[in-house]
Design a protein around this motif. Structure first.
Motif, short mmCIF file in Angstrom:
data_model
loop_
_atom_site.label_atom_id
_atom_site.label_comp_id
_atom_site.label_asym_id
_atom_site.label_seq_id
_atom_site.Cartn_x
_atom_site.Cartn_y
_atom_site.Cartn_z
N VAL A 129 -6.77 4.07 -0.68
CA VAL A 129 -7.70 2.99 -1.01
C VAL A 129 -7.83 2.85 -2.52
O VAL A 129 -7.95 3.84 -3.24
CB VAL A 129 -9.09 3.24 -0.39
CG1 VAL A 129 -10.11 2.22 -0.88
CG2 VAL A 129 -9.01 3.22 1.14
N LYS A 130 -7.77 1.62 -2.98
CA LYS A 130 -8.16 1.27 -4.35
C LYS A 130 -9.46 0.47 -4.23
O LYS A 130 -9.54 -0.47 -3.44
CB LYS A 130 -7.10 0.42 -5.03
CG LYS A 130 -5.72 1.07 -5.16
CD LYS A 130 -5.67 2.10 -6.26
CE LYS A 130 -4.24 2.59 -6.48
NZ LYS A 130 -4.16 3.63 -7.52
N ALA A 131 -10.45 0.84 -5.01
CA ALA A 131 -11.74 0.16 -4.94
C ALA A 131 -12.14 -0.35 -6.31
O ALA A 131 -11.73 0.20 -7.34
CB ALA A 131 -12.81 1.12 -4.41
N MET A 160 -5.69 -8.79 -3.76
CA MET A 160 -5.84 -8.37 -5.15
C MET A 160 -5.35 -9.47 -6.08
O MET A 160 -4.26 -10.03 -5.89
CB MET A 160 -5.02 -7.10 -5.43
CG MET A 160 -5.75 -5.81 -5.26
SD MET A 160 -4.80 -4.45 -5.97
CE MET A 160 -5.87 -3.07 -5.57
N SER A 161 -6.12 -9.74 -7.11
CA SER A 161 -5.68 -10.72 -8.10
C SER A 161 -4.61 -10.10 -9.00
O SER A 161 -4.50 -8.87 -9.09
CB SER A 161 -6.86 -11.18 -8.97
OG SER A 161 -7.31 -10.11 -9.79
N GLY A 162 -3.84 -10.93 -9.66
CA GLY A 162 -2.84 -10.43 -10.58
C GLY A 162 -3.47 -9.65 -11.73
O GLY A 162 -2.93 -8.65 -12.19
N GLY A 163 -4.63 -10.14 -12.18
CA GLY A 163 -5.31 -9.43 -13.26
C GLY A 163 -5.70 -8.02 -12.86
O GLY A 163 -5.57 -7.08 -13.65
N LEU A 164 -6.17 -7.84 -11.64
CA LEU A 164 -6.52 -6.51 -11.17
C LEU A 164 -5.28 -5.65 -10.98
O LEU A 164 -5.26 -4.48 -11.38
CB LEU A 164 -7.32 -6.61 -9.87
CG LEU A 164 -7.68 -5.28 -9.20
CD1 LEU A 164 -8.49 -4.39 -10.13
CD2 LEU A 164 -8.44 -5.53 -7.89
N MET A 165 -4.25 -6.23 -10.38
CA MET A 165 -3.03 -5.48 -10.13
C MET A 165 -2.45 -4.91 -11.43
O MET A 165 -1.92 -3.79 -11.46
CB MET A 165 -2.00 -6.38 -9.45
CG MET A 165 -0.70 -5.67 -9.07
SD MET A 165 -0.89 -4.53 -7.68
CE MET A 165 -0.95 -5.70 -6.31
N SER A 166 -2.57 -5.66 -12.51
CA SER A 166 -1.98 -5.22 -13.77
C SER A 166 -2.73 -4.05 -14.40
O SER A 166 -2.24 -3.43 -15.35
CB SER A 166 -1.94 -6.39 -14.77
OG SER A 166 -3.25 -6.79 -15.14
N HIS A 167 -3.92 -3.74 -13.88
CA HIS A 167 -4.69 -2.61 -14.43
C HIS A 167 -4.76 -1.43 -13.47
O HIS A 167 -5.24 -0.36 -13.87
CB HIS A 167 -6.10 -3.07 -14.78
CG HIS A 167 -6.16 -3.96 -15.98
ND1 HIS A 167 -6.07 -3.47 -17.27
CD2 HIS A 167 -6.26 -5.30 -16.10
CE1 HIS A 167 -6.14 -4.49 -18.12
NE2 HIS A 167 -6.24 -5.61 -17.43
N VAL A 168 -4.31 -1.61 -12.24
CA VAL A 168 -4.28 -0.49 -11.30
C VAL A 168 -3.21 0.50 -11.76
O VAL A 168 -2.13 0.12 -12.18
CB VAL A 168 -3.99 -0.99 -9.88
CG1 VAL A 168 -3.69 0.17 -8.94
CG2 VAL A 168 -5.17 -1.80 -9.35
#
Length: 949
Positions: free
Chosen positions: A601-603, A641-649
């Motif tokens: 899980v990513k939260a 997931m938005s692209g912006g979030l994916m780029s920081h995971v």
């Protein structure tokens, strides 16, 4: 009665506030599922204990001998107990049922997992059963048998006590007389108990696959060839003995079941302990490597699967130790991204330059992230400016702490590979109001790792704001105020709710204050990790949530793991020990064993309104699939997931630590070599940690290019040294280098195919590659470096060694360590003045990484590092209060420090000035002290200038 009502209302207030909290957050079903499951389990436990005990007492009493002749002692007991008999008949079972209910209620998770179990699609190598049997079925049924055994024992004791009290069991000299009904009842109870033990023994054979038998987890040779067959035989014998008790109930003779029980005990010792010991001692020990090979191989394969390291890409890396000119030319992109800013050391720099007010604070260890700045991905050291109400001093009233000071403000970020001309961080986002390269975003931090226990926010539209927003304003105002406009906590829109929370937080002000109105919200449980843990109680939470600016919001990104200790043959380790290092302390954390882990899980937790969003990062994980059945509709797919979030995971550090702990031994896949431990590795101690209390070196996030990669990737890496030399890490050599691709995806929202790819460099065994401890020792003992640093340590400045980074570049291993200088004044902060680098047995010590690399590689490193000094612009290091008492670093490269006459002359002058200054201070001659201090500073400046020429 009044006391009972008061206690009851306190309990109700706690439960009702939980309902309000979960409901506001949108996860009320999580709470109700837990309550319903725990409630049902309580009732099951209560009745499963109370009914058999009551029935046992009732049968013994109703069928007691009516005309039994009792001795005077028992007669007195009867007279005392008889008036309370009916109360005891129901009260004792009920009391025991309460205890049993509480015990079973705590096992609701195990029961729900069993009822919603998911197949793994893999079988164990011994019994051929699906892995899910060991994860769900076996723990559940062993728990059921254990509880049932306890119930039968208690019921049997109750029957015996009642029968004795009422004469069904009598002792006459050496003879024991038992009535027929008592005999039948006791025999049937014994039958049930022994039958349960037969089932328990039968289940024990499966548990051998998760036991720590000797040097590895799982059934070894003696367990497979002696223990498991022995347990099977014992289970059959126990079943026969159980039948003998039924026979005794019919024929009234106890000899057969007693003999059978004695034989069961003796055979239990022989088959359960003696025979496996004989097999181990006389068959296995003389040929252990050969006989255990099959079972060691099972352990290796299962462990690598369970920790998700089976597909690690192992690369033979013939590292060179010669620093040749132009050697880094092919690694220019990697060296340009070397992070010279140590997130563990620059906290004071952030505090002095960006804290602004005493009621703000930064955490002790900052975080590392990356941002796309003008089309180029930049590693950054980041943190949030959180609130610190403990520093309000005399202003620390309930009103200020709860209503006025409600939130932190702003995210602060600095380039990881840059510094200002005087050694300060170069900020890419800073200031109040916040400005920089990250665009417009909501800067208010209502939910953070150091937020107040609770705050009351919000209010009717049109009213004057009372929440302090930040310490500057317009039109001559010294502060700006705001009103929370989100949906972050339960509303206090009636008197009853205010009373509930007044009791919860034990503050009458919540109920009485006129600052609380119908539009007010109460924010609490604000730590991001705690919020995720509450809405997903099945997850083990990563120890390092980190903030990122995503889609115009500051969000905390939190990693969650599904874990288990029941994966057959997988090696068990302590999670707390595995993740403990210099940056992660597990003091006060219970040691919990695990042998299976997935980052399932990513939260995210919104820093403004506290919204929690859970994403099913590993939807193929059977454990997660089971919990999705238990808590449906709480997880979102990755596609949301938005692209912006994916780029920081990123790849989580705690999982990587657990995997590196396993790979220290389990990189060896041959059973024979594994048994000999001829190539066992360990994580080195952090060379910058205390020698009296050393800690493991943490893994570091860096943008680097591994030998099999075409381009640099945001990665997490760690190193290995020989296990036998861990206690002498200063002399250890490097044996392995582990890195994992940590970039989850791009702003396009597509998950990277290489995310989570583990790459392990195996270094040559016939060559000596210095390890971190050895390199640190070389830095400290080098004459040129030590003379320059020791001179600074003797004055009012102290030298701080930053994180020692290791990079596989130039065909070898490059070590880079930033060196900070800080004065001993209260308002001082570290300044990055020098950079130490090492390649093979060569060392360079310069003011910039570029200069150090060029010095190390003969003036032509072929690389362009990214640490060029820059002049601070607005908001990039020259804002904020505080004075740095740090002086410039001294010394150039070792060759320069020991051979350049100008440098040596300046150092000699500085040494003489230091001696004169100390003498003047001892004599109380402050005029001479000031003159000597000025000469000392001038000499240090001359040494720095000479070393840079």
């Amino acid at each position: 009665m009044v006391v009972a009502l008061a206690v009851g209302f306190f309990v109700f207030a706690t439960l009702y506030s939980d309902v309000l909290w979960y409901d506001q957050l949108g996860y009320l079903s999580v709470l109700t599922t837990q309550w319903f499951a725990a409630g049902v389990m309580f009732l099951v436990g209560f009745f499963a204990m109370a009914v058999p005990v009551w029935a046992s007492i009732e049968i013994a009493f109703r069928w007691r001998p009516v005309y039994a002749k009792l001795n005077s002692q028992l007669d007195r007991y009867q007279q005392v107990i008889e008036p309370l008999r009916r109360v005891a008949t129901f009260g004792v079972p009920a009391l025991l049922g309460l205890f049993a209910g509480v015990a079973t209620a705590s096992r609701w998770q195990l029961t729900l997992q069993y009822l919603n179990r998911t197949q793994f699609g893999q079988t164990d190598p011994q019994f051929g059963l699906d892995i899910s049997f060991y994860m769900y079925d076996l723990p559940f049924w062993r728990g059921v048998v254990g509880f049932a055994s306890a119930v039968v024992i208690v019921a049997g004791l109750a029957a015996i006590a009642t029968s004795y009290l009422y004469g069904a069991i009598r002792f006459s000299q050496r003879e024991v007389r038992i009535s027929k009904i008592a005999r039948i009842q006791i025999a049937v109870t014994a039958f049930v108990y022994i039958a349960l033990q037969a089932v328990s023994i039968y289940l024990d054979q499966f548990a051998t696959l998760t036991n720590n038998s000797g040097s590895f987890t799982g059934a070894n040779y003696s367990a497979v060839n002696a223990t498991i067959p022995g347990l099977t035989i014992l289970a059959g014998i126990a079943a026969i003995v159980a039948v003998l008790f039924l026979v005794a109930a019919v024929i009234g003779r106890w000899r057969l079941p007693i003999i059978g029980t004695a034989m069961l005990i003796v055979l239990g010792l022989v088959l359960g302990s003696l025979y496996p010991w004989i097999v181990q001692r006389f068959e296995v020990d003389p040929s252990e490597r050969t006989l255990e090979a099959e079972y060691i191989q099972r352990n290796i394969d299962a462990t690598r699967d369970a920790y998700d390291v089976a597909d690690v890409d192992e690369i033979a890396y013939d590292a060179t130790t010669d620093a040749e000119p132009g050697a880094l030319r092919n690694d220019a992109a990697t060296t340009a991204n070397i992070r010279i800013l140590d997130p563990s050391l620059v906290t004071k720099s952030f505090q002095q330059l960006q804290q602004f007010r005493q009621y703000y604070q930064f955490p002790e260890d900052l975080d590392v992230d990356r941002y796309d700045i003008d089309g180029q991905v930049q590693d950054a050291v980041v943190t949030v400016r959180d609130l610190n109400i403990d520093q309000l001093g005399s202003s620390a009233t309930w009103y200020n702490q709860t209503v006025v000071y409600t939130h932190g403000y702003g995210l602060v970020a600095a380039y990881g590979n840059q510094r200002s001309s005087d050694g300060q961080p170069v900020f890419l986002e800073s200031g109040i109001p916040t400005t920089g390269s990250l665009g417009d975003f909501e800067p208010r931090i209502y939910f953070g790792e150091n937020s107040p226990p609770y705050s009351i926010v919000g209010g009717p539209e049109g009213t004057t704001p009372v929440e302090l927003d930040y310490p500057s304003g317009t039109d001559g105002q010294q502060q700006t105020y705001t009103t929370f406009s989100g949906d972050g906590g339960p509303k206090l829109d009636n008197v009853f709710k205010r009373l509930v929370y007044a009791l919860k937080f034990q503050s009458e002000q919540i109920f009485l204050s006129d600052a609380v109105n119908d539009q007010s919200q109460i924010l609490y449980d604000r730590d991001p990790a705690d919020r995720v843990s509450k809405v997903a109680p099945y997850l083990t939470i990563d120890s390092d949530p980190y903030p990122s600016v995503v889609d115009g919001r500051v969000v905390w990104i939190v990693d969650g793991y599904t874990t288990s200790a029941d994966y057959p043959y997988s090696q068990t380790q302590s999670w707390s020990n595995a993740i403990s290092d210099t940056k992660t302390s597990t003091q006060g954390v219970r040691l919990d064993d695990v042998n299976y882990v997935r980052n399932s899980v990513k939260a995210t937790v919104d820093a403004y309104d506290g919204k929690v969003t859970l994403y099913a990062w590993d939807p193929d994980d059977p454990l997660l699939q089971t919990w999705e059945k238990i808590y449906p509709s709480t997880l979102k797919p990755i596609s949301d997931m938005s692209g912006g979030l994916m780029s920081h995971v990123r790849y989580p550090a705690d999982l990587f630590k657990a995997q590196r702990s396993v790979l220290g031994q389990y990189h060896v896949t041959d059973a024979g070599s594994f048994y000999s431990r001829e190539d066992a590795w360990a994580t080195p101690n952090d060379p910058t940690s205390s020698t009296s209390n050393p800690t493991l070196q943490p893994p570091y996030y860096l943008t680097l290019q591994m030998p099999t990669q075409d381009t640099p990737e945001y990665s997490l890496y760690s190193t290995f040294i020989p296990l036998s030399e861990q206690s002498e890490s200063s002399r250890s050599v490097l044996t392995g280098y582990l890195a994992v691709d940590s970039n989850a995806g791009s702003e396009a929202g597509v998950k990277s195919d290489d995310y989570g790819k583990l790459r392990l460099l195996n270094l040559p065994k016939d060559d000596t590659i210095p390890g971190p401890g050895q390199v640190q020792n070389s830095f400290s003992s080098d004459p040129g470096v030590s003379s320059a640093l020791n001179l600074l340590r003797q004055g009012e400045s102290q030298v701080l060694s930053g994180n020692l980074l290791t990079l596989p570049v130039g065909g070898g291993l490059l070590y880079v360590q930033p060196v900070y200088v800080q004065s001993r004044g209260e308002t001082s902060f570290p300044l990055l003045q020098k950079v130490l680098v090492s390649f093979g047995d060569k060392i360079a010590f310069e003011s910039t990484l570029d200069g150090a690399l060029d010095s190390l590689f003969g003036g032509d490193s072929g690389a362009q590092a990214g640490d060029q000094s820059v002049t601070p612009s607005d908001g990039s290091g020259d804002t904020g209060g505080g004075t740095s008492g740090g002086t410039g670093g001294s010394g150039g490269s070792p060759s320069g420090a020991t051979g350049d006459p100008a440098v040596m002359s300046a150092l000699a002058a500085a040494q003489q000035a230091l001696t004169d200054r100390d003498a003047a201070m001892a004599a109380g001659d402050w005029a001479a002290y000031g003159e000597a201090d000025k000469r000392l500073k001038d000499a240090i400046a001359q040494a720095i200038a000479a070393s840079e020429n």
